[in-house]
Design a protein around this motif. Sequence first.
Motif, PDB file in Angstrom:
ATOM      1  N   THR A   3       0.858  -1.203   0.069  1.00 38.95           N
ATOM      2  CA  THR A   3      -0.124   0.013  -0.050  1.00 38.95           C
ATOM      3  C   THR A   3       0.904   1.111   0.036  1.00 38.95           C
ATOM      4  OG1 THR A   3      -0.037   0.052   2.337  1.00 38.95           O
ATOM      5  CG2 THR A   3      -1.918  -1.160   1.138  1.00 38.95           C
ATOM      6  N   GLY A   4       0.454   2.183  -0.353  1.00 39.27           N
ATOM      7  CA  GLY A   4       1.252   3.458  -0.561  1.00 39.27           C
ATOM      8  C   GLY A   4       1.082   4.023  -2.072  1.00 39.27           C
ATOM      9  N   ALA A   5       1.736   5.075  -2.291  1.00 40.82           N
ATOM     10  CA  ALA A   5       1.970   5.623  -3.444  1.00 40.82           C
ATOM     11  C   ALA A   5       3.119   5.115  -4.353  1.00 40.82           C
ATOM     12  CB  ALA A   5       2.305   7.304  -3.240  1.00 40.82           C
ATOM     13  N   ILE A  20      -3.968  -0.665  -8.252  1.00 41.49           N
ATOM     14  CA  ILE A  20      -5.211  -0.214  -8.233  1.00 41.49           C
ATOM     15  C   ILE A  20      -5.560   1.167  -7.317  1.00 41.49           C
ATOM     16  CG2 ILE A  20      -7.756  -0.594  -7.832  1.00 41.49           C
ATOM     17  CD1 ILE A  20      -7.305  -3.539  -8.282  1.00 41.49           C
ATOM     18  N   GLY A  21      -5.988   2.080  -8.067  1.00 38.79           N
ATOM     19  CA  GLY A  21      -6.214   3.668  -7.072  1.00 38.79           C
ATOM     20  C   GLY A  21      -7.624   3.646  -6.809  1.00 38.79           C
ATOM     21  N   THR A  22      -7.922   3.998  -5.764  1.00 42.74           N
ATOM     22  CA  THR A  22      -9.396   4.194  -5.293  1.00 42.74           C
ATOM     23  C   THR A  22      -9.641   5.700  -5.082  1.00 42.74           C
ATOM     24  OG1 THR A  22      -9.730   2.028  -4.578  1.00 42.74           O
ATOM     25  CG2 THR A  22     -11.204   3.502  -3.773  1.00 42.74           C
ATOM     26  N   ALA A  23     -10.387   6.476  -5.496  1.00 42.35           N
ATOM     27  CA  ALA A  23     -10.589   7.909  -5.109  1.00 42.35           C
ATOM     28  C   ALA A  23     -11.917   7.896  -3.844  1.00 42.35           C
ATOM     29  CB  ALA A  23     -10.996   8.541  -6.336  1.00 42.35           C
ATOM     30  N   PHE A  24     -12.001   9.226  -3.561  1.00 39.94           N
ATOM     31  CA  PHE A  24     -13.048   9.413  -2.506  1.00 39.94           C
ATOM     32  C   PHE A  24     -14.219   9.142  -3.370  1.00 39.94           C
ATOM     33  CE2 PHE A  24      -9.774  12.436  -0.875  1.00 39.94           C
ATOM     34  CZ  PHE A  24      -9.928  11.783   0.360  1.00 39.94           C
ATOM     35  N   GLY A  25     -15.218   8.762  -2.723  1.00 41.27           N
ATOM     36  CA  GLY A  25     -16.651   8.086  -3.208  1.00 41.27           C
ATOM     37  C   GLY A  25     -16.610   6.883  -3.888  1.00 41.27           C
ATOM     38  N   GLY A  26     -15.528   6.034  -3.903  1.00 37.75           N
ATOM     39  CA  GLY A  26     -15.349   4.622  -4.119  1.00 37.75           C
ATOM     40  C   GLY A  26     -15.026   4.317  -5.705  1.00 37.75           C
TER      41      GLY A  26
END
Length: 181
Positions: A3-5, A20-26
């Motif tokens: 996990t991490g950037a 896999i990147g997850t943004a606010f709101g899913g």
Amino acid sequence: NATGASIVVTPTTNTCYSVIGTAFGGCSATAVKCVSVGISPTVTVSGPSTVCAVGNSTLTASGASTYSWLSSGITTSTRVVSNSASTCYSVIGFQTGCSVVGVYCSTVGALPTYDLGITSKTVCLGSSATFSALSSCNYSWSNGSASNTMNVIPTNTGVTVYSVVISHSLNNCTRTGSVTV
């Protein structure tokens, strides 16, 4: 799984990595990065290990696709160097995105010193003349003598030139001298 950037990877074969990147709101998205693993070359440099303090020598690098000789701008596998001093030469070998440095060091041997003394004599037919080369080296006179002295007995009139190759016993460096009868 990490996990991490960012992550550090050390692949030994060609490998693809996905994140896999997850943004606010899913909402999420996937990105893929493939890494090609290059093969490090084994660079060797060949040339004479001991050279005489005259002339030039050719060095040859092998084991890579392309080359760059340091401090010279030369980008071929061969390089001509002066035999003026003992020194080391470095070359970078490149292959499939990887590079390795190869090094060649030479030792410059001293030329033999000698003294032929008198180098010209007038000798009557039937008489003899002896020439000496004063040095602690190996000798090869043009009349076949292999010692530091050469004795000649002229059999015809006229001028005859005898040459001597003097080689240093430690490094095979040679010099040539001559005498005239």
